[in-house]
Design an enzyme around this catalytic site. Sequence first.
Site, PDB file in Angstrom:
ATOM      1  N   TYR A   1       0.840  -1.207   0.000  1.00  0.00           N
ATOM      2  CA  TYR A   1       0.000   0.000   0.000  1.00  0.00           C
ATOM      3  C   TYR A   1       0.875   1.257   0.000  1.00  0.00           C
ATOM      4  CZ  TYR A   1      -3.775   3.176   1.522  1.00  0.00           C
ATOM      5  OH  TYR A   1      -4.689   4.202   1.628  1.00  0.00           O
TER       6      TYR A   1
ATOM      7  N   GLU B   1       4.159   1.778  -0.553  1.00  0.00           N
ATOM      8  CA  GLU B   1       5.046   1.989  -1.703  1.00  0.00           C
ATOM      9  C   GLU B   1       4.247   2.157  -2.990  1.00  0.00           C
ATOM     10  OE1 GLU B   1       7.898   2.888  -1.202  1.00  0.00           O
ATOM     11  OE2 GLU B   1       9.024   1.642   0.195  1.00  0.00           O
TER      12      GLU B   1
ATOM     13  N   ARG C   1     -10.652  -1.324  10.398  1.00  0.00           N
ATOM     14  CA  ARG C   1     -10.146  -0.027  10.829  1.00  0.00           C
ATOM     15  C   ARG C   1     -10.682   0.298  12.217  1.00  0.00           C
ATOM     16  NH1 ARG C   1     -10.097   3.597   5.357  1.00  0.00           N
ATOM     17  NH2 ARG C   1     -11.738   2.211   4.669  1.00  0.00           N
ATOM     18  N   VAL C   2      -9.942   1.144  12.901  1.00  0.00           N
ATOM     19  CA  VAL C   2     -10.180   1.271  14.334  1.00  0.00           C
ATOM     20  C   VAL C   2     -11.568   1.836  14.643  1.00  0.00           C
ATOM     21  CG1 VAL C   2      -9.003   3.525  14.566  1.00  0.00           C
ATOM     22  CG2 VAL C   2      -9.085   1.951  16.490  1.00  0.00           C
TER      23      VAL C   2
ATOM     24  N   PHE D   1     -14.256  -0.489  16.620  1.00  0.00           N
ATOM     25  CA  PHE D   1     -14.666  -0.134  17.985  1.00  0.00           C
ATOM     26  C   PHE D   1     -16.184   0.040  18.057  1.00  0.00           C
ATOM     27  CE2 PHE D   1     -10.463   1.842  19.785  1.00  0.00           C
ATOM     28  CZ  PHE D   1      -9.837   0.624  19.588  1.00  0.00           C
TER      29      PHE D   1
ATOM     30  N   PRO E   1       2.321   2.398  12.909  1.00  0.00           N
ATOM     31  CA  PRO E   1       2.932   3.653  13.363  1.00  0.00           C
ATOM     32  C   PRO E   1       2.453   4.075  14.753  1.00  0.00           C
ATOM     33  CG  PRO E   1       2.028   3.879  11.137  1.00  0.00           C
ATOM     34  CD  PRO E   1       1.545   2.571  11.678  1.00  0.00           C
TER      35      PRO E   1
ATOM     36  N   GLN F   1       2.566   7.201  15.958  1.00  0.00           N
ATOM     37  CA  GLN F   1       1.912   8.518  15.913  1.00  0.00           C
ATOM     38  C   GLN F   1       1.616   8.847  14.471  1.00  0.00           C
ATOM     39  OE1 GLN F   1       3.802  11.796  18.075  1.00  0.00           O
ATOM     40  NE2 GLN F   1       5.483  10.434  18.538  1.00  0.00           N
TER      41      GLN F   1
HETATM   42  P1  NAD Z   1     -12.625   1.820   0.097  1.00  0.00           P
HETATM   43  O1  NAD Z   1     -11.981   0.489   0.139  1.00  0.00           O
HETATM   44  O2  NAD Z   1     -13.962   1.977   0.745  1.00  0.00           O
HETATM   45  O3  NAD Z   1     -12.769   2.323  -1.399  1.00  0.00           O
HETATM   46  C1  NAD Z   1     -11.898   1.953  -2.434  1.00  0.00           C
HETATM   47  C2  NAD Z   1     -12.727   1.669  -3.678  1.00  0.00           C
HETATM   48  O4  NAD Z   1     -11.848   1.311  -4.746  1.00  0.00           O
HETATM   49  C3  NAD Z   1     -13.687   0.478  -3.473  1.00  0.00           C
HETATM   50  O5  NAD Z   1     -14.963   0.826  -3.945  1.00  0.00           O
HETATM   51  C4  NAD Z   1     -13.050  -0.627  -4.311  1.00  0.00           C
HETATM   52  O6  NAD Z   1     -13.996  -1.553  -4.784  1.00  0.00           O
HETATM   53  C5  NAD Z   1     -12.373   0.176  -5.419  1.00  0.00           C
HETATM   54  N1  NAD Z   1     -11.266  -0.534  -6.061  1.00  0.00           N
HETATM   55  C6  NAD Z   1     -10.250  -1.208  -5.481  1.00  0.00           C
HETATM   56  N2  NAD Z   1      -9.423  -1.701  -6.414  1.00  0.00           N
HETATM   57  C7  NAD Z   1      -9.927  -1.315  -7.622  1.00  0.00           C
HETATM   58  C8  NAD Z   1      -9.539  -1.535  -8.963  1.00  0.00           C
HETATM   59  N3  NAD Z   1      -8.445  -2.234  -9.274  1.00  0.00           N
HETATM   60  N4  NAD Z   1     -10.305  -1.010  -9.949  1.00  0.00           N
HETATM   61  C9  NAD Z   1     -11.426  -0.304  -9.663  1.00  0.00           C
HETATM   62  N5  NAD Z   1     -11.848  -0.068  -8.415  1.00  0.00           N
HETATM   63  C10 NAD Z   1     -11.106  -0.574  -7.410  1.00  0.00           C
HETATM   64  O7  NAD Z   1     -11.594   2.856   0.706  1.00  0.00           O
HETATM   65  P2  NAD Z   1     -11.743   4.406   1.035  1.00  0.00           P
HETATM   66  O8  NAD Z   1     -11.507   4.560   2.478  1.00  0.00           O
HETATM   67  O9  NAD Z   1     -12.970   4.961   0.441  1.00  0.00           O
HETATM   68  O10 NAD Z   1     -10.474   4.999   0.284  1.00  0.00           O
HETATM   69  C11 NAD Z   1     -10.581   5.636  -0.981  1.00  0.00           C
HETATM   70  C12 NAD Z   1      -9.224   6.172  -1.392  1.00  0.00           C
HETATM   71  O11 NAD Z   1      -8.763   7.108  -0.420  1.00  0.00           O
HETATM   72  C13 NAD Z   1      -8.152   5.084  -1.499  1.00  0.00           C
HETATM   73  O12 NAD Z   1      -7.349   5.359  -2.630  1.00  0.00           O
HETATM   74  C14 NAD Z   1      -7.368   5.244  -0.230  1.00  0.00           C
HETATM   75  O13 NAD Z   1      -6.037   4.841  -0.406  1.00  0.00           O
HETATM   76  C15 NAD Z   1      -7.479   6.730   0.033  1.00  0.00           C
HETATM   77  N6  NAD Z   1      -7.328   7.016   1.474  1.00  0.00           N
HETATM   78  C16 NAD Z   1      -8.308   6.727   2.366  1.00  0.00           C
HETATM   79  C17 NAD Z   1      -8.111   6.975   3.729  1.00  0.00           C
HETATM   80  C18 NAD Z   1      -9.155   6.697   4.756  1.00  0.00           C
HETATM   81  O14 NAD Z   1      -8.917   6.930   5.947  1.00  0.00           O
HETATM   82  N7  NAD Z   1     -10.330   6.228   4.408  1.00  0.00           N
HETATM   83  C19 NAD Z   1      -6.895   7.534   4.151  1.00  0.00           C
HETATM   84  C20 NAD Z   1      -5.910   7.795   3.204  1.00  0.00           C
HETATM   85  C21 NAD Z   1      -6.133   7.545   1.866  1.00  0.00           C
HETATM   86  N1  UDP Z   2      -6.409  -0.570  16.200  1.00  0.00           N
HETATM   87  C1  UDP Z   2      -6.808  -1.113  17.409  1.00  0.00           C
HETATM   88  N2  UDP Z   2      -7.888  -1.948  17.421  1.00  0.00           N
HETATM   89  C2  UDP Z   2      -8.588  -2.255  16.306  1.00  0.00           C
HETATM   90  C3  UDP Z   2      -8.180  -1.694  15.077  1.00  0.00           C
HETATM   91  C4  UDP Z   2      -7.068  -0.858  15.064  1.00  0.00           C
HETATM   92  O1  UDP Z   2      -6.211  -0.851  18.453  1.00  0.00           O
HETATM   93  O2  UDP Z   2      -9.571  -3.013  16.405  1.00  0.00           O
HETATM   94  C5  UDP Z   2      -5.265   0.351  16.188  1.00  0.00           C
HETATM   95  C6  UDP Z   2      -4.204   0.020  15.150  1.00  0.00           C
HETATM   96  O3  UDP Z   2      -3.269  -0.885  15.673  1.00  0.00           O
HETATM   97  C7  UDP Z   2      -3.613   1.384  14.869  1.00  0.00           C
HETATM   98  C8  UDP Z   2      -4.796   2.331  15.047  1.00  0.00           C
HETATM   99  O4  UDP Z   2      -5.755   1.631  15.810  1.00  0.00           O
HETATM  100  O5  UDP Z   2      -2.635   1.693  15.823  1.00  0.00           O
HETATM  101  C9  UDP Z   2      -5.408   2.772  13.723  1.00  0.00           C
HETATM  102  O6  UDP Z   2      -5.640   1.615  12.940  1.00  0.00           O
HETATM  103  P1  UDP Z   2      -6.347   1.646  11.517  1.00  0.00           P
HETATM  104  O7  UDP Z   2      -6.232   0.271  10.943  1.00  0.00           O
HETATM  105  O8  UDP Z   2      -7.700   2.227  11.646  1.00  0.00           O
HETATM  106  O9  UDP Z   2      -5.539   2.680  10.653  1.00  0.00           O
HETATM  107  P2  UDP Z   2      -3.983   2.896  10.334  1.00  0.00           P
HETATM  108  O10 UDP Z   2      -3.142   2.007  11.191  1.00  0.00           O
HETATM  109  O11 UDP Z   2      -3.846   2.579   8.902  1.00  0.00           O
HETATM  110  O12 UDP Z   2      -3.794   4.317  10.663  1.00  0.00           O
END
Ligand code: NAD
Ligand code: UDP
Length: 328
Positions: free
Chosen positions: A148, A150, A189-190, A194, A277, A279
């Site tokens: 993811y 890289e 995701r956290v 939760f 990570p 922080q």
């Molecule tokens: P998500 O998994 O809900 O949405 C990703 C969407 O992409 C899904 O609908 C999935 O079906 C589609 N997808 C995956 N691979 C595909 C492919 N090869 N071709 C076409 N569609 C494809 O995730 P999200 O949280 O909505 O994230 C959306 C974007 O935002 C992502 O690029 C993610 O890296 C970025 N992002 C999200 C967060 C966050 O906290 N949610 C943080 C940082 C970056």
């Molecule tokens: N985490 C946790 N319990 C869970 C899910 C995640 O303690 O049930 C922690 C996880 O280890 C990380 C933080 O919550 O330290 C955020 O995790 P998440 O997967 O939501 O996002 P990311 O690590 O990608 O920021």
Amino acid sequence: MGGVRRRVLVTGGAGFLGSHLCDRLIARGDDVLCVDNFYTGTKDNLAALLAVPTFELMRHDVTFPLYVEVDEIYNLACPASPIHYQYDPVQTTKTSVHGAINMLGLAKRLKAKILQASTSEVYGDPSVHPQPEEYWGNVNPIGPRACYDEGKRCAETLFFDYHRQHRLRIKVLRIFNTYGPRMHPNDGRVVSNFIVAALRGEPITIYGDGRQTRSFCHVDDMVEAMIRMMDTGDDVTGPINVGNPMRTPVAELAELVIELTGSRSSLAFQPLPEDDPMQRCPDITKARRILDWAPTVGLRRGLEATIAYFEGVLSGASSAGGPPLRPA
Ligand code: NAD
Ligand code: UDP
Ligand code: UDP
């Protein structure tokens, strides 16, 4: 645009962030083409849009070329939660890298503006806090998160090389942890973990000692930032950090979720996953200055709306999500 409707492509539009973005673009009068292979996204997220004539949904994998005609491209396609992106890590890298090449090729042919949903993960396990855009990051290139991290870093490289080499109009946003209605209940995701555990009265599992911090931004604020970024002048390429600068320890989030759900869930502690990570917190100086943007939805209010959404999902009632918290 002289009254002509803007044609906007959203890749990954059936996902969490993408579906909210589609909602907003349709609401402001754009013609939206949503492209998704439904790897983690679902049609349910788009239920309210499927009958709208200015909305079109196409099943397509962005690792394959795409020939359509649009004016703007939001490239969001990529699984975002560690469970999903680590399930098929090779496909994750392909989606980020081949997906970026195809969407950049499309933007080049069309002379379209293109926005990349990049991520705070490009900073890896950062040694600088909060993270400014100038920080180059601390990423393990061979760890379980590397597909993811890289992949997203390489996508940024491609965006800037297409900009320099082909004068493409690019917009790179580095998105920090975002939450809200339509998060996948099982994506690990956290925030979703939760809330779902609290609503089911199951133990809330904290990895590590819970002192690691994240910054949680509500999806309505994030979508606003994405649209503002796309609407900036051609000189604005980013990268720009977007997220909530308020740091929340994971254990504190657990306590807040327990309070807001009125749950009797206990806390269970498990080992911290590899490369997790300690922080992560955005420096959003640039977002404030260039986008005139800052989060408006507080964690408590945002969590209440998200909890209401998950109550609907778990009871089998609704998966639509409530009204926007941030006025358009
Ligand atoms: P998500 O998994 O809900 O949405 C990703 C969407 O992409 C899904 O609908 C999935 O079906 C589609 N997808 C995956 N691979 C595909 C492919 N090869 N071709 C076409 N569609 C494809 O995730 P999200 O949280 O909505 O994230 C959306 C974007 O935002 C992502 O690029 C993610 O890296 C970025 N992002 C999200 C967060 C966050 O906290 N949610 C943080 C940082 C970056
Ligand atoms: N985490 C946790 N319990 C869970 C899910 C995640 O303690 O049930 C922690 C996880 O280890 C990380 C933080 O919550 O330290 C955020 O995790 P998440 O997967 O939501 O996002 P990311 O690590 O990608 O920021
Ligand atoms: N591409 C696409 N749609 C288009 C134009 C290009 O999907 O409308 C893809 C195509 O697969 C191409 C890639 O984008 O290989 C990169 O395009 P570019 O023009 O940069 O390079 P090419 O490989 O065509 O020389």
